[in-house]
Structures are given as C-alpha cells and as structure tokens.
Design a protein around this motif. Structure first.
Motif, PDB file in Angstrom:
ATOM      1  N   VAL A 184       0.853  -1.187   0.000  1.00  0.00           N
ATOM      2  CA  VAL A 184       0.000   0.000   0.000  1.00  0.00           C
ATOM      3  C   VAL A 184       0.888   1.236   0.000  1.00  0.00           C
ATOM      4  O   VAL A 184       1.787   1.367   0.837  1.00  0.00           O
ATOM      5  N   ARG A 185       0.638   2.140  -0.935  1.00  0.00           N
ATOM      6  CA  ARG A 185       1.415   3.375  -1.024  1.00  0.00           C
ATOM      7  C   ARG A 185       0.880   4.379  -0.014  1.00  0.00           C
ATOM      8  O   ARG A 185      -0.321   4.451   0.233  1.00  0.00           O
ATOM      9  N   VAL A 186       1.768   5.174   0.558  1.00  0.00           N
ATOM     10  CA  VAL A 186       1.404   6.027   1.692  1.00  0.00           C
ATOM     11  C   VAL A 186       1.609   7.496   1.367  1.00  0.00           C
ATOM     12  O   VAL A 186       2.689   7.910   0.923  1.00  0.00           O
ATOM     13  N   VAL A 187       0.553   8.277   1.612  1.00  0.00           N
ATOM     14  CA  VAL A 187       0.623   9.728   1.666  1.00  0.00           C
ATOM     15  C   VAL A 187       0.593  10.106   3.144  1.00  0.00           C
ATOM     16  O   VAL A 187      -0.291   9.657   3.883  1.00  0.00           O
ATOM     17  N   LEU A 188       1.545  10.905   3.576  1.00  0.00           N
ATOM     18  CA  LEU A 188       1.632  11.281   4.986  1.00  0.00           C
ATOM     19  C   LEU A 188       1.025  12.659   5.200  1.00  0.00           C
ATOM     20  O   LEU A 188       1.403  13.632   4.545  1.00  0.00           O
ATOM     21  N   GLY A 189       0.048  12.738   6.110  1.00  0.00           N
ATOM     22  CA  GLY A 189      -0.446  14.042   6.533  1.00  0.00           C
ATOM     23  C   GLY A 189       0.558  14.656   7.477  1.00  0.00           C
ATOM     24  O   GLY A 189       0.925  14.049   8.488  1.00  0.00           O
ATOM     25  N   SER A 190       1.042  15.855   7.181  1.00  0.00           N
ATOM     26  CA  SER A 190       2.134  16.431   7.979  1.00  0.00           C
ATOM     27  C   SER A 190       1.725  16.722   9.414  1.00  0.00           C
ATOM     28  O   SER A 190       2.580  16.750  10.304  1.00  0.00           O
ATOM     29  N   GLY A 191       0.437  16.977   9.672  1.00  0.00           N
ATOM     30  CA  GLY A 191       0.015  17.276  11.035  1.00  0.00           C
ATOM     31  C   GLY A 191       0.363  18.660  11.518  1.00  0.00           C
ATOM     32  O   GLY A 191       0.303  18.935  12.723  1.00  0.00           O
ATOM     33  N   LEU A 192       0.702  19.574  10.601  1.00  0.00           N
ATOM     34  CA  LEU A 192       1.002  20.948  11.007  1.00  0.00           C
ATOM     35  C   LEU A 192      -0.198  21.639  11.651  1.00  0.00           C
ATOM     36  O   LEU A 192      -0.032  22.634  12.366  1.00  0.00           O
ATOM     37  N   GLN A 193      -1.386  21.126  11.411  1.00  0.00           N
ATOM     38  CA  GLN A 193      -2.596  21.726  11.991  1.00  0.00           C
ATOM     39  C   GLN A 193      -2.792  21.368  13.457  1.00  0.00           C
ATOM     40  O   GLN A 193      -3.773  21.777  14.069  1.00  0.00           O
TER      41      GLN A 193
END
Length: 436
Positions: A94-103
């Motif tokens: 499974v390919r992963v996009v990471l949410g940076s979590g800056l919010q």
C-alpha cells in the motif's frame, strides 16, 4: 527498507498533457483510472488483509503535538509507532501519503511570541489557530518539526506529504467563523504582516500598512480598486508563499516526492472577486473564500511555479454543492471539456458549478495534477448541510466524479467508516462502487 514493488505514486499524478489556458479538458491519469485509497488509515494488519483489490493508497496522519511535545524534543515512542504504521502499509503493498500534522501545533508553539493570528479587531481564532503564514517564530518551529518528521518515517518511500496552513490542514487563512464574528475577519493584522516585525522568511508586509478592507481612505488619500486588488493579492498570495516555504523545508530535510495541498471549497470566483475589489473589499457577501484568501484562479498557477511536485487535493468531492448542481436542469455537477477556459470567460453557469468542478478547472488551467476525497460523515465539521449526501451516496458519486474530472487518485474519507458499523458501508461497497 522493503517497498511494494508497485510503480511510484508520482507516476499516477503526472498528467499526460499540461492543460493550457485555452480550456482543454483535464487529461486522464496514467492508465486511464484513478488510484483508489482511504483517508486516516491505521494500517492495521486485519484491515490490510481484508482490503479489496485495487485499493492500495493510504493517507496516514501525523500529529505535531505528539511527535514534538517540547521544543526540539521528539517523543520516541510516538515516532516509533508512526514509523511502524507507515511501514505496515508499505510492506502490504500500500502506497502512503503522509499528513504532515502541522494543523496540530503543540502548546509550546502556541506560547511563542505573537504566535496567534489576529484579525483587524485584534481577535484571535476561537479554534486555537496559530500564525503559520506570517510568524517567523511559528515558521521556524514548523520547519524544525518537518525535519524531525521526515527523519522519523521512511520518507523515501512516501508518495506524498500533505501541507496546508489552516486548522483543517488545508490551504487558506482561518475560516469565516473562527473569530466568533462570522464572515467579518481578515486574518493579517498582527505586527508581522502589517509592519514586518518578526515576519516569516519569504513573506512581505502589507502593501497598505494598517489599512482595513472596506476603508475608503488610507494615509490621507482615497483607496482605489487597484489598491484593494493589490492588498487582496498580497493576502491571498501569502498562503501560497507559506506552503512553498514548508515545501522547501521538506526538500532540505531530504524528502523529494510530491507535496499535496488540500484545497477546500472552490475559492472566490473571478467575477465575485472583481465585484469585491470594485468596492475596496467593503462587501457584505457571505463568501468564506474571500476572507480565507482563497483565489484558486490566481493561487494555483503561483503554487505550480513555486512548489515543484505540487498536487491539488480537492477535499469535498460530492459535497452539498455537488448535490445541488446535480439537481439542476441541465445538471452542472460533472466536469466537462473546456471548463478551464470557461472559468476565466465569465460563463454565466459558473455560479451553478459545484466546488469540485471549479477547483478541478483551476488546477487544470495551472497544469497541476489533482487527487480528491469525499467530505465524510455529513455534519458541521465536514461542511454538511441538509442537502448533503449520505456517506453511502458520497462513495458512489465521488468515485464517478474522480473519473470524470481526471483525478489521479480518489481517497475515501474515512477508513474507520469502512471497517466499523457507524456508516453502514463496507470495503465490499467500495469495491462495488469502483466496479460501477
């Protein structure tokens, strides 16, 4: 580290042809079909084992406040857990996009001098938003966090990292209700944006210091529509400059993949912006995009020019505006050839277009690839209204919209809604929607 052996996700978001301003239709994604995935994935082994064929992209969300609870101090337990989550998905193909979590800024960031964003009345957001756009102190903290985040995960194997500026993790200044004074606040009135005191690198101070939108004079002279346009271009452009700065920090940290920029709504339409500028922004129109500084027609070409590898994430496929557009005669919900040109041509039907169609056209005009996701369970936090589709209907329609608008990937929000009984839908329903 072991990867899936599948083609890189960036291949799925490269358009076959850039869309010129003449209004060509969005090119189809590589292979003619979007990639399919889920938002807010846990990469849990049981879910990975039972995922339907073809659903092979996962958005995994990081949290700034958990990774860096004190300045410069990484919570190794959280970092290890995040790395393990990402690696489980990668090991399963499974390919992963990471949410940076800056919010999710930690308390120590909120306590930095002038960290709070301010409106023209000196109000700070009720949702705790910090000034990720103009504050040098917050920008430096965010850049440090991104370096630690990239070091904590197998960044070379990621196929995207999400970067936004708002408390929802999306592009834009705080929303229209953030101050408690609905549709009244303009979020650029701290000492940094107005006078350059503690201004973030890459930003510039206001072209009309201390001028408040709607005021007819400034420093003893009349304010012209050209002045108002310059001020709004500065205000709107600031969020793109902030994303570009964060993207440069990711590159400096060693991440070289796509940067996903979540885009809510449709931005202010060109004719609406012209009308607002004509009255020097003294408008009572309840258009949240204006106060959030979202001008996708102007912003997305700037994003393409300053953020190599940028991908526009349309965060509201089949939101309430699509439902209303679908009920018109003729329906206006579907993307169509020529949309990019019609966006600038003052087409009278633009007001009837749903958010997704406008944003897809603006991205196509800028030559930017797009991915998208449905709003999620209808409710206040997802912009839900009485017109909103149920999640089951969102799944059905959003899959069709992803294909019709030439998106490179569709990401269902949210994974939990497929694997728990709260929505009434299952992974098999997702598979059925894809199969048509």
């Amino acid at each position: 580290m072991r990867t899936s052996g599948r083609p890189p996700f960036r291949a799925l978001v490269v358009l076959l042809a850039l869309v010129a301003s003449c209004g060509a239709a969005p090119a189809a994604p590589v292979g003619g079909e979007p990639a399919w995935g889920v938002v807010d994935s846990t990469c849990a082994p049981d879910r990975l084992a039972t995922r339907p064929p073809g659903i092979d992209v996962a958005v995994v969300e990081a949290h700034w406040d958990r990774l860096e609870p004190a300045s410069g101090a990484v919570d190794t337990g959280y970092a290890d857990g995040l790395r393990a989550t990402v690696q489980r998905c990668l090991d399963a193909g499974v390919r992963v996009v990471l949410g940076s979590g800056l919010q999710y800024p930690p308390a120590w960031v909120r306590a930095l001098p002038d960290a709070a964003v301010r409106d023209q009345a000196g109000r700070t957001p009720t949702n705790g938003s910090v000034d990720t756009v103009f504050s040098a102190a917050v920008a430096a903290a965010a850049d440090g966090y991104l370096r630690r985040l990239v070091a904590a995960v197998p960044a070379d194997n990621l196929v995207g990292i999400r970067v936004g500026t708002s408390t929802a993790g999306e592009l834009g200044h705080p929303g229209p209700d953030a101050s408690g004074a609905a549709f009244d606040s303009w979020w650029a009135f701290g000492p940094a944006p107005q006078h350059g005191q503690g201004l973030a690198p890459g930003q510039v101070p206001s072209p009309l210091p201390d001028w408040i939108p709607g005021q007819r004079t400034w420093q003893g002279r009349a304010v012209t529509p050209d002045d108002a346009r310059a001020w709004f271009d500065w205000y709107s452009g600031a969020v793109v400059r902030a994303v570009a700065d964060r993207a440069r920090s990711l590159r400096a940290a060693g991440y070289g993949g796509p940067v996903h920029v979540p885009a809510a709504g449709r931005g202010v339409l060109p004719a609406a912006l012209d009308a607002a500028v004509a009255v020097v922004l003294d408008t009572a129109v309840r258009d949240g995009a204006l106060r959030r500084g979202l001008d996708y027609v102007g912003d997305l070409p700037a994003l393409a020019a300053t953020v190599p590898g940028a991908v526009v994430d349309i965060t509201g496929l089949d939101d309430a505006t699509a439902v209303r557009a679908r009920r018109l005669s003729p329906p206006q919900d579907r993307c169509a050839p020529g949309d990019a040109g019609r966006l600038l041509g003052g087409d009278p039907s633009l007001d009837d277009w749903p958010n997704q169609r406008v944003t897809a056209a603006a991205a196509a005009r800028a030559g930017l690839p797009t991915v998208g996701e449905n709003p999620g369970p209808p409710g206040p936090t997802t912009g839900g209204t009485a017109d909103s589709d149920s999640e089951a209907d969102q799944l059905r329609y959003a899959v069709a919209y992803a294909r019709g608008c030439g998106l490179s990937a569709f990401l269902f929000a949210f994974e939990d809604d497929l694997y728990t009984d709260r929505s009434g839908i299952t992974p098999a329903d997702y598979e059925a929607a894809i199969r048509g």
